[in-house]
Design an enzyme around this catalytic site. Structure first.
Site, mmCIF file in Angstrom:
data_model
loop_
_atom_site.group_PDB
_atom_site.id
_atom_site.type_symbol
_atom_site.label_atom_id
_atom_site.label_comp_id
_atom_site.label_asym_id
_atom_site.label_seq_id
_atom_site.Cartn_x
_atom_site.Cartn_y
_atom_site.Cartn_z
ATOM 1 N N PHE A 160 15.848 39.790 -6.756
ATOM 2 C CA PHE A 160 14.706 40.568 -6.265
ATOM 3 C C PHE A 160 14.077 41.282 -7.464
ATOM 4 C CE2 PHE A 160 15.256 41.708 -1.472
ATOM 5 C CZ PHE A 160 15.244 40.365 -1.164
ATOM 6 N N HIS A 178 21.511 29.055 -9.476
ATOM 7 C CA HIS A 178 21.464 30.234 -8.615
ATOM 8 C C HIS A 178 21.636 29.735 -7.177
ATOM 9 C CE1 HIS A 178 20.668 34.262 -7.397
ATOM 10 N NE2 HIS A 178 19.596 33.933 -6.714
ATOM 11 N N LYS A 189 27.561 28.852 -4.258
ATOM 12 C CA LYS A 189 27.138 29.650 -3.095
ATOM 13 C C LYS A 189 27.274 28.818 -1.823
ATOM 14 C CE LYS A 189 24.084 33.004 -5.363
ATOM 15 N NZ LYS A 189 23.757 32.494 -6.700
ATOM 16 N N HIS A 223 26.198 34.166 -0.570
ATOM 17 C CA HIS A 223 25.605 34.919 -1.666
ATOM 18 C C HIS A 223 26.304 36.272 -1.795
ATOM 19 C CE1 HIS A 223 23.053 36.488 -4.601
ATOM 20 N NE2 HIS A 223 21.884 36.039 -4.197
ATOM 21 N N GLU A 276 13.788 26.663 -8.338
ATOM 22 C CA GLU A 276 14.767 26.468 -9.401
ATOM 23 C C GLU A 276 14.745 25.014 -9.886
ATOM 24 O OE1 GLU A 276 18.767 27.693 -8.429
ATOM 25 O OE2 GLU A 276 19.372 27.669 -10.534
ATOM 26 N N CYS A 278 20.582 40.631 -7.580
ATOM 27 C CA CYS A 278 21.415 39.435 -7.521
ATOM 28 C C CYS A 278 21.613 38.756 -8.869
ATOM 29 C CB CYS A 278 20.845 38.477 -6.494
ATOM 30 S SG CYS A 278 20.757 39.272 -4.886
#
Lengths: 402, 402
Positions: free
Chosen positions: A388, A292, A324, A329, A303, A161
């Protein structure tokens, strides 16, 4: 090194519009691209909504005959790349005899091809070998190269991602190291049954809407999309009279080295600090952070904690939004689409909102530009992405000044 | 002074041996690593042999802890990384971890994991899928596990450019060292042997013996009829030369130049990559003393490689020995370029050229000096390493002695 790298073309395929103009206007209007999933049967799943692209006509961009040989991730990427090329006022096929780089980011590339193969394999016990050819993610780069008529260095960054930011970073490096004058940075991922199943089994998917930073946020939404940016050596861009959207002045990567799926404050802090350092700016300079911001409990909290650590007292004052909230996502494409939003925020001095924001969360007490776009002069932007594997990437963009 | 990149450690898990010394010894003896496949059932197929590493036991390298959910690619590459770090005598601490990165090339590395995850959802129902296997469905999971296991925080990148992945990972890592982003990069590639990849190549008709003829691996030989699929991981410790010298590391070779090229015409891509890599290395064609080829025993690729070498190097090519270690280890796909680099490093350090074994019948179209059948004692100072495919992807790395 004195080579400067600028953004000169944008291409978008998203659930809220194809082409940057439609995408941008919908972002500013806070339009959601989340709808009932139709490409897979969700009856046995816990949730049923996602960010599929529904009104998309690739036929305008790709000859019908070729379409069958491309995976959906490839189709999305090729369309975005072609748009970006046209937006940069470069003719297709590329007529100049110079190398042009292609840096492509994706989470799993043509993952939906694996799903198609499995469908056939489980029903008919046969293996469709014509689909096997579409499986490696670099076939997408081959398609972009062929469709645009390009020759030059290429990279496929499959860093989940954060792949979009990785691709932009690599493109920036290729130009800065004077290997090429121009790079197509592109990222795409198609809606995938596998991702949808996995995130649902993680209990990480919101049933109705994506609400980054909201106290009652229920998770992320699986989505698809593609974003492409044309990066050019400033001198080359000026010489050909290109319009310049923004400048890329640095990026940072880091790795959590801790856990495959749960994010770490330290890793994210290191990433943002590296990006700012390479850009040669301090936290005081940053006017906007594109988060993010997936909308999961763990991501948003981590975050925000990291942003507090890097930005100190300013953390409440800097606008920080997550698109997002509108798109869901889009996996590898996410940070490329977000970089495009950052570029346009600089260009138009407007910051896209975080929609679906209802209840403040004391642990995420940032200025998340709730629900409504805001006029704000933007000179420096930090674009965050985490993946990830603890693969983190942040890119810094700047208003272009000669 | 410009930064130089050197190789200070090599970790190998291959069908012809585990560990640098054993691998180099096997190259000298001309051993082959092909055997009956035991990892999956091939009784319904025409081909039954592959370069399977049947004696690979990850517990020996990684211990028992945490192995249960890792896929084969991850175990292979983590073992190779451990061997490389040990070979370089590198100690990773909280102090230096931010200046160390990981860059791994892999394309089909997660294919089995992704495919099985999807099948479980289809057969058992999506709510019964084991979420602990979801992290394996991202292509960057093998690389990320290296960071997690060895605490490497600088950055973590996965590159998926098919057969070019390994060399592209080396190039990416070298750029990061040259740009000052890292002092050390753990860089390499991995490919696991799995049913999905094997059946894919099998049904595309690319494997030797698929048409009922004998399974052979004989690059450049007139009898060649396809490749033997293989698996393995090879990881290098790349280091800033100054950093290596300061810590007194043994230096195997210098990474002198590199490039990749993609275009829709395969021969064009390879000749372009060879000449650009030589240019990047500031070397004349006459200075190349050995070529570690990518020929994999398919009719077209071996011919194409020979042709491209002639085109770029002219008549001088007849004086340069060219060999393909795929004759011994088979086609490790994503790892192939990195293995060929391993062979070149061996040539520079061991005073012999690895042979092209199983070479018997001369093909008029492939008329170079292929170092047939037996290792040749020879001191070489520089080598050019090739990875390319028939679809227009080519990468080249040039190394030399310090």
């Amino acid at each position: 090194m004195s080579t400067r790298v600028v953004v000169t073309g944008l291409g978008v395929v998203s659930s809220i519009g194809t082409g940057w103009q439609e995408f941008w206007s919908n972002l500013l209007n806070g339009k959601s691209g989340i709808s009932d999933i139709t490409s897979i049967d969700t009856s046995a799943h816990f949730t049923h909504k996602g960010g599929e692209i529904k009104d998309f006509n690739p036929q305008k961009f790709i000859p019908e005959a070729l379409m069958k040989s491309y995976s959906r991730a490839t189709i999305l990427a090729v369309v975005a790349a072609k748009q970006a090329f046209l937006d940069a006022a470069i003719e297709i096929p590329f007529a100049q005899d110079i190398p042009v780089g292609i840096c492509y980011g994706t989470t799993t590339g043509p993952i939906q091809v694996i799903e198609d193969i499995n469908n056939i394999y489980l029903q008919e016990q046969t293996f469709p070998s014509h689909l096997f050819f579409q499986l490696p993610p670099h076939t997408t780069v081959s398609a972009i190269s062929k469709e645009l008529g390009l020759k030059g260095p290429s990279l496929v960054l499959s860093t989940a991602c954060a792949a979009g930011n990785y691709a932009i970073g690599s493109g920036y490096d290729l130009i800065r190291m004077q290997k090429v004058k121009m790079v197509v940075c592109c990222a795409s991922d198609a809606f995938s049954r596998i991702s949808f199943t996995g995130f649902n089994q993680f209990k990480a998917v919101a049933p109705e809407k994506c609400q980054p930073f909201d106290k009652n946020r229920k998770g992320m939404m699986v989505a698809e999309g593609a974003g492409a940016l044309i990066l050019e050596d400033l001198e080359y861009a000026m010489k050909r009279g290109a319009k310049i959207y923004a400048e890329i002045i640095g990026y940072g990567l880091s790795c959590d080295a801790r856990h495959m799926t749960s994010p770490s404050v330290d890793g994210i802090v290191a990433c943002m600090k590296k990006a700012l350092k390479e850009a040669g700016i301090s936290p005081e300079d940053v006017d906007y952070i594109s988060a993010h911001g997936t909308g999961t409990l763990a991501n948003d909290r981590t975050e925000c904690a990291a942003i507090k650590e890097v930005f100190g007292k300013r953390y409440k004052e800097i606008p920080i939004s997550s698109i997002k909230s509108m798109l869901g996502h889009t996996m590898g494409a996410a940070s490329a689409l977000e970089a495009i939003a950052c570029t346009l925020a600089i260009k138009h001095s407007i910051i896209p909102p975080t929609i679906n924001f209802e209840t403040p969360d004391p642990e995420c007490d940032i200025n998340c530009v709730p629900n409504k776009a805001r006029k704000h002069e933007v000179n420096y932007v930090l674009n965050n992405s985490y993946a990830f594997g603890g693969n983190n990437a942040s890119v810094v963009l700047k208003r272009f000044v000669e | 002074m410009t930064t130089e990149v050197v190789i200070t450690g090599i970790g190998v898990v291959s069908p012809i041996g585990i560990g640098r010394r054993v691998f180099f010894d096997s190259l000298e003896k001309g051993e082959t690593g092909f055997r009956e496949i035991t990892l999956f059932d091939t009784s319904a197929l025409n081909v039954h042999i592959a370069g399977e590493i049947s004696d690979f036991d990850p517990v020996v390298f990684l211990g028992k802890k945490g192995l249960r959910t890792l896929d084969r690619s991850t175990k292979l590459v983590c073992s190779a990384a451990m061997l490389a770090i040990e070979d370089a005598d590198l100690t990773i601490t909280e102090t230096n971890t931010h200046s160390i990165g990981v860059c791994i090339g892999t394309t089909f590395g997660s294919l089995h994991s992704i495919s099985q995850f999807d099948r479980e959802g289809l057969i058992e129902g999506p709510r019964f899928v084991n979420p602990s296997f979801f992290p394996n469905t991202v292509i960057n999971s093998p690389a990320s596990q290296i960071s997690i296991r060895f605490n490497i925080k600088g950055f973590n990148t996965t590159i998926s450019t098919g057969v070019c992945s390994g060399l592209d990972a080396i190039s990416y890592a070298s750029d990061f060292i040259k740009l000052g982003r890292a002092d050390v990069v753990i860089a390499g590639a991995v490919e696991e042997l799995c049913e999905e990849t094997f059946i894919g190549f099998h049904n595309m008709g690319l494997l030797s013996g698929v048409d009922g003829s004998e399974s052979l691996c004989c690059p450049f030989d007139k009898r060649r009829n396809g490749f033997i699929l293989s698996e393995g991981a090879i990881v290098f410790v790349l280091e800033n030369r100054k950093h290596a010298e300061t810590r007194g590391a043994k230096i195997f070779a210098r990474v002198q130049g590199y490039t990749s090229c993609i275009t829709s015409e395969a021969e064009d891509a390879l000749s372009e990559a060879i000449s650009s890599a030589l240019k990047d290395a500031s070397m004349n064609p006459e200075e190349v003393e050995y070529i570690s080829a990518g020929a994999n025993s398919t009719v077209e690729l071996d011919r194409l490689e020979t042709k491209a070498l002639k085109k770029v190097l002219g008549d001088h090519i007849y004086k340069i020995p060219v060999s393909s270690i795929k004759s011994m280890i088979g086609e490790t796909f994503s790892a192939a370029g990195a293995f060929s680099l391993g062979a070149a490093v061996c040539a520079l350090n061991r005073g012999f050229l690895p042979p092209t074994v199983n070479y018997r019948v001369k093909d008029p179209e492939c008329d170079l000096d292929y170092v047939p059948n037996e290792a040749r004692p020879m001191d070489v100072n520089s080598a050019l390493v090739i990875a390319s495919d028939l679809y227009g992807n080519s990468s080249v790395v040039v190394i030399n002695k310090i």
